[in-house]
Design a protein around this motif. Structure first.
Motif, PDB file in Angstrom:
ATOM      1  N   ASN A 273      -7.064  36.316  27.961  1.00 19.50           N
ATOM      2  CA  ASN A 273      -7.928  35.320  27.260  1.00 19.50           C
ATOM      3  C   ASN A 273      -7.512  33.975  27.668  1.00 19.50           C
ATOM      4  O   ASN A 273      -6.027  33.480  27.585  1.00 19.50           O
ATOM      5  CB  ASN A 273      -7.690  35.642  25.697  1.00 19.50           C
ATOM      6  CG  ASN A 273      -8.379  34.711  24.661  1.00 19.50           C
ATOM      7  OD1 ASN A 273      -8.407  33.372  24.940  1.00 19.50           O
ATOM      8  ND2 ASN A 273      -8.947  35.387  23.755  1.00 19.50           N
ATOM      9  N   SER A 275      -7.971  30.956  26.521  1.00 17.76           N
ATOM     10  CA  SER A 275      -7.498  30.115  25.388  1.00 17.76           C
ATOM     11  C   SER A 275      -5.972  30.306  25.121  1.00 17.76           C
ATOM     12  O   SER A 275      -5.170  29.410  24.855  1.00 17.76           O
ATOM     13  CB  SER A 275      -8.216  30.361  24.317  1.00 17.76           C
ATOM     14  OG  SER A 275      -9.575  29.839  24.401  1.00 17.76           O
ATOM     15  N   GLY A 338     -13.386  22.851  15.091  1.00 13.38           N
ATOM     16  CA  GLY A 338     -12.856  23.712  16.410  1.00 13.38           C
ATOM     17  C   GLY A 338     -11.852  22.890  16.962  1.00 13.38           C
ATOM     18  O   GLY A 338     -11.209  21.583  16.712  1.00 13.38           O
ATOM     19  N   LYS A 340     -11.125  22.087  20.140  1.00 20.24           N
ATOM     20  CA  LYS A 340     -11.255  21.163  21.749  1.00 20.24           C
ATOM     21  C   LYS A 340     -11.419  19.547  21.264  1.00 20.24           C
ATOM     22  O   LYS A 340     -10.172  19.135  21.865  1.00 20.24           O
ATOM     23  CB  LYS A 340     -12.826  21.660  22.415  1.00 20.24           C
ATOM     24  CG  LYS A 340     -12.909  22.979  22.940  1.00 20.24           C
ATOM     25  CD  LYS A 340     -14.076  22.816  23.625  1.00 20.24           C
ATOM     26  CE  LYS A 340     -14.426  24.463  24.273  1.00 20.24           C
ATOM     27  NZ  LYS A 340     -15.709  24.418  24.759  1.00 20.24           N
ATOM     28  N   VAL A 390      -4.776  28.230  18.667  1.00 16.10           N
ATOM     29  CA  VAL A 390      -5.284  28.893  19.709  1.00 16.10           C
ATOM     30  C   VAL A 390      -4.438  30.016  20.096  1.00 16.10           C
ATOM     31  O   VAL A 390      -5.247  31.017  20.844  1.00 16.10           O
ATOM     32  CB  VAL A 390      -5.590  27.745  20.775  1.00 16.10           C
ATOM     33  CG1 VAL A 390      -5.812  28.354  22.106  1.00 16.10           C
ATOM     34  CG2 VAL A 390      -6.598  26.692  20.576  1.00 16.10           C
ATOM     35  N   ASN A 394      -5.933  33.561  18.914  1.00 18.78           N
ATOM     36  CA  ASN A 394      -6.728  34.474  20.101  1.00 18.78           C
ATOM     37  C   ASN A 394      -5.967  35.642  20.449  1.00 18.78           C
ATOM     38  O   ASN A 394      -6.396  36.496  21.264  1.00 18.78           O
ATOM     39  CB  ASN A 394      -6.876  33.362  21.050  1.00 18.78           C
ATOM     40  CG  ASN A 394      -8.261  32.665  20.914  1.00 18.78           C
ATOM     41  OD1 ASN A 394      -9.503  32.922  20.874  1.00 18.78           O
ATOM     42  ND2 ASN A 394      -7.764  31.154  20.821  1.00 18.78           N
ATOM     43  N   PHE A 508     -10.986  23.115  27.484  1.00 20.73           N
ATOM     44  CA  PHE A 508     -11.408  24.304  27.929  1.00 20.73           C
ATOM     45  C   PHE A 508     -11.009  25.417  26.896  1.00 20.73           C
ATOM     46  O   PHE A 508     -10.955  26.745  27.226  1.00 20.73           O
ATOM     47  CB  PHE A 508     -10.740  24.807  29.324  1.00 20.73           C
ATOM     48  CG  PHE A 508     -11.332  23.771  30.383  1.00 20.73           C
ATOM     49  CD1 PHE A 508     -12.613  24.099  31.142  1.00 20.73           C
ATOM     50  CD2 PHE A 508     -10.914  22.562  30.736  1.00 20.73           C
ATOM     51  CE1 PHE A 508     -13.072  23.479  31.974  1.00 20.73           C
ATOM     52  CE2 PHE A 508     -11.298  21.848  31.809  1.00 20.73           C
ATOM     53  CZ  PHE A 508     -12.442  22.215  32.403  1.00 20.73           C
ATOM     54  N   VAL A 509     -10.525  25.025  25.661  1.00 22.78           N
ATOM     55  CA  VAL A 509      -9.931  26.198  24.788  1.00 22.78           C
ATOM     56  C   VAL A 509     -11.016  26.352  23.810  1.00 22.78           C
ATOM     57  O   VAL A 509     -12.074  25.811  23.504  1.00 22.78           O
ATOM     58  CB  VAL A 509      -8.797  25.672  24.094  1.00 22.78           C
ATOM     59  CG1 VAL A 509      -7.772  25.286  25.052  1.00 22.78           C
ATOM     60  CG2 VAL A 509      -9.015  24.530  23.169  1.00 22.78           C
ATOM     61  N   ARG A 510     -11.031  27.680  23.064  1.00 21.44           N
ATOM     62  CA  ARG A 510     -11.988  27.973  22.031  1.00 21.44           C
ATOM     63  C   ARG A 510     -11.262  28.353  20.794  1.00 21.44           C
ATOM     64  O   ARG A 510      -9.785  28.788  20.971  1.00 21.44           O
ATOM     65  CB  ARG A 510     -12.871  28.975  22.434  1.00 21.44           C
ATOM     66  CG  ARG A 510     -12.242  30.299  22.720  1.00 21.44           C
ATOM     67  CD  ARG A 510     -13.238  31.390  23.047  1.00 21.44           C
ATOM     68  NE  ARG A 510     -12.611  32.599  23.651  1.00 21.44           N
ATOM     69  CZ  ARG A 510     -12.349  33.587  22.828  1.00 21.44           C
ATOM     70  NH1 ARG A 510     -12.496  33.318  21.310  1.00 21.44           N
ATOM     71  NH2 ARG A 510     -11.946  34.865  23.093  1.00 21.44           N
ATOM     72  N   ALA A 511     -11.875  28.357  19.647  1.00 24.19           N
ATOM     73  CA  ALA A 511     -11.374  28.848  18.397  1.00 24.19           C
ATOM     74  C   ALA A 511     -10.740  30.227  18.511  1.00 24.19           C
ATOM     75  O   ALA A 511     -11.491  31.054  19.163  1.00 24.19           O
ATOM     76  CB  ALA A 511     -12.107  28.328  17.453  1.00 24.19           C
ATOM     77  N   ARG A 513     -10.320  33.992  16.919  1.00 21.79           N
ATOM     78  CA  ARG A 513     -11.262  34.785  16.402  1.00 21.79           C
ATOM     79  C   ARG A 513     -11.171  34.880  14.605  1.00 21.79           C
ATOM     80  O   ARG A 513      -9.986  34.807  14.246  1.00 21.79           O
ATOM     81  CB  ARG A 513     -11.407  36.240  16.840  1.00 21.79           C
ATOM     82  CG  ARG A 513     -11.837  36.126  18.358  1.00 21.79           C
ATOM     83  CD  ARG A 513     -11.405  37.665  18.843  1.00 21.79           C
ATOM     84  NE  ARG A 513     -10.104  37.611  19.484  1.00 21.79           N
ATOM     85  CZ  ARG A 513      -9.303  38.453  19.739  1.00 21.79           C
ATOM     86  NH1 ARG A 513      -9.741  39.582  19.898  1.00 21.79           N
ATOM     87  NH2 ARG A 513      -8.042  38.514  19.779  1.00 21.79           N
ATOM     88  N   LYS A 514     -12.201  35.307  14.069  1.00 21.06           N
ATOM     89  CA  LYS A 514     -12.106  35.075  12.612  1.00 21.06           C
ATOM     90  C   LYS A 514     -11.975  36.497  12.098  1.00 21.06           C
ATOM     91  O   LYS A 514     -11.603  36.721  10.785  1.00 21.06           O
ATOM     92  CB  LYS A 514     -13.610  34.620  12.084  1.00 21.06           C
ATOM     93  CG  LYS A 514     -13.618  33.106  12.325  1.00 21.06           C
ATOM     94  CD  LYS A 514     -12.665  32.311  12.000  1.00 21.06           C
ATOM     95  CE  LYS A 514     -13.115  30.857  12.272  1.00 21.06           C
ATOM     96  NZ  LYS A 514     -11.813  30.051  11.872  1.00 21.06           N
TER      97      LYS A 514
END
Length: 523
Positions: A273, A275, A338, A340, A390, A394, A508-511, A513-514
């Motif tokens: 991953n 992130s 989020g 970023k 993050v 993740n 370049f990161v993302r949140a 997961r929920k």
């Protein structure tokens, strides 16, 4: 989230058990002890040295031994929480930390004190990864960022308040009180934790990866040891190179073993991953900028301005107060936008703060430092909270403890790197400009004399011998402080560059997961 999983039917029910905000209170109290101890002790070191007859090396190990144990054991401690229960490991950490604090305050031997500080670091390592895992288990996804924000505020405030509290206690009570204060905090955290925290652990894991623990601990020890000792040994010294080489060899062996182990200590799949990988690097860069730069401001306040430890701590008060406001706001911003944008903006604000600090002069007043310190609080908060979310968010939930340990290890390594690397750069800059500043002040000095002076000048001390005539002493002090400022400005400029690079990387990161598919038991 773990909270969404049903608790066993026979689970005991009592008022407050599993309550998210009370859980946050319990874990915050525990983490405050660890972070406070990381900064408050530096204020007590001179008094400890005088009282116990400690050498400079002994005093360095009071801090380094604690940080070394903390950094080496964090990931393993996270794994223990995943295996045996995060609540259990957290409470053991609190009890052990409080008891070793009591023992340190009662000792009269510097050797015993250093050994107890190492043990205190090991117990401290049990607390931090477990705290993150407990928060993740207690809060629903939509409130997790806010919880981590408040948790981050507790970390930031306790770190920044350390010099203030330490100054008050050392000046008005004793150096022992710096450690005794952990005992009542620990008792409250233990009682609250026993009452309100729900246990959470992974049901998918069943054993400790002993070879992995040995290899990773060895690699981390060599890395952190090399970073800590490099300024003294020299970066090109065979011992420094040897420890860095040991870290590389043991690290490579660890990576190889993790691909073979049935239940690896640090599953390499986590880093698939992007992130998680980027978040870990962000923690290193953030800590590099923050701790590396802040370390030398103490020398600026006490050496150049002649402030007392308490007065130096008060100069940092805008950052402490700013953290209280900024960290919860950062959590809210991360929940809405989020990770970023808040992280990237936070690192840019940090860069601006570092730039302002790089402009400080010999006569800088309170306002000259208050503004960049306040900005720094609002810059670092979204990075601390966002990078934590993050990394942990993740990662599969059965590895919550390992992810929390990885996040804290990254911060420790980054802080150690920042202090060592910026220290080397500042010392080199001082050595470069000091001869010219001495010549401009009409003070003759041989290369050997400059070499002897540079280490003192690099920590803000003017090497004026007793009995030196006042005009010469004033000229030497001005030359020394000007050289130190040149080095400090260079160090802050490097921190600006690091902060800007981190801002770019944050895009370049993302949140996290929920929802999670991991098998986690909550009870």
């Amino acid at each position: 989230m773990a909270q969404a999983l049903a608790a066993p039917a026979d689970a005991p029910v009592r008022r407050g058990h599993g309550h998210p905000w009370l859980t946050l209170l319990a874990v915050a109290l525990g983490v405050i002890m660890v972070m406070l101890d990381g900064t408050v002790v530096s204020i007590a070191n001179p008094v400890i040295g005088k009282d116990l007859g400690a050498s400079l090396s002994d005093l360095q190990w009071i801090t380094s031994g604690y940080l070394l144990a903390l950094a080496v054991f964090l990931i393993t401690a996270g794994k223990l929480g995943d295996l045996f229960g995060h609540k259990r490991v957290f409470l053991v950490g609190i009890a052990g930390f409080a008891l070793t604090s009591l023992a340190i305050g009662l000792t009269s031997s510097i050797g015993v004190l250093i050994a107890l500080r190492v043990l205190q670091g090991l117990f401290g390592a049990l607390l931090q990864p477990a705290a993150l895992a407990l928060l993740r288990a207690a809060f629903p996804a939509e409130r997790l960022n806010m919880a981590i924000g408040i948790w981050g505020a507790a970390i930031g405030v306790s770190s920044a308040a350390g010099p203030i509290i330490g100054g008050l206690l050392v000046e008005n009570v004793s150096w022992q009180s710096v450690f005794f204060i952990n005992v009542p905090v620990g008792v409250v955290a233990l009682l609250v934790g026993l009452w309100v925290i729900k246990e959470s652990r992974s049901e998918a894991l069943s054993k400790v990866d002993v070879p992995g623990v040995v290899l990773l601990s060895g690699a981390m020890f060599c890395l952190v040891w090399a970073i800590i000792k490099a300024p003294g040994y020299g970066w090109g010294d065979a011992r420094t190179i040897g420890f860095f080489a040991g870290a590389v060899v043991l690290g490579a062996a660890f990576v190889f073993w993790q691909t073979r182990a049935t239940e690896p200590l640090l599953p390499l799949t986590l880093f698939r991953n992007a992130s998680v990988s980027i978040g870990t690097v962000l923690m290193v860069l953030m800590a590099f900028s923050m701790f590396g730069a802040m370390f030398f401001l103490t020398f600026y306040f006490q050496g150049v301005h002649g402030l007392s430890p308490l007065e130096s701590g008060m100069r940092m008060l805008p950052m402490s107060a700013g953290m209280i406001v900024a960290s919860p706001l950062a959590g809210a911003a991360l929940s809405r936008f989020g990770p970023k944008v808040p992280i990237a903006v936070g690192m840019l604000i940090t860069a601006i703060s570092m730039f302002l600090l790089s402009r400080l002069g010999l006569e800088a007043g309170y306002l000259d430092t208050a503004v960049p310190f306040a900005l720094l609080a609002f810059g670092l908060s979204p990075v601390m909270v966002g990078a934590t979310e993050v990394i942990v968010g993740n990662s599969p939930e059965e590895y919550s403890g390992v992810a929390g340990g990885m996040q804290q290890s990254a911060m420790q390594v980054g802080g150690s790197l920042g202090t060592a690397v910026l220290g080397a750069l500042i010392t080199a800059r001082v050595a470069d400009v000091l001869p010219g500043n001495l010549a401009a002040a009409h003070i003759p000095a041989t290369p050997a004399q400059v070499e002897a002076m540079k280490n003192l000048v690099a920590i803000g001390v003017a090497p004026v011998q007793p009995g030196t005539p006042k005009p010469i002493a004033d000229a030497l002090t001005h030359a020394a402080h000007g050289s130190f400022l040149s080095g400090m400005h260079f160090g802050f400029t490097v921190s600006v560059i690091v902060a800007v690079l981190a801002a770019i990387l944050a895009l370049f990161v993302r949140a996290g997961r929920k929802t999670y598919d991991a098998a986690v038991h909550v009870g």
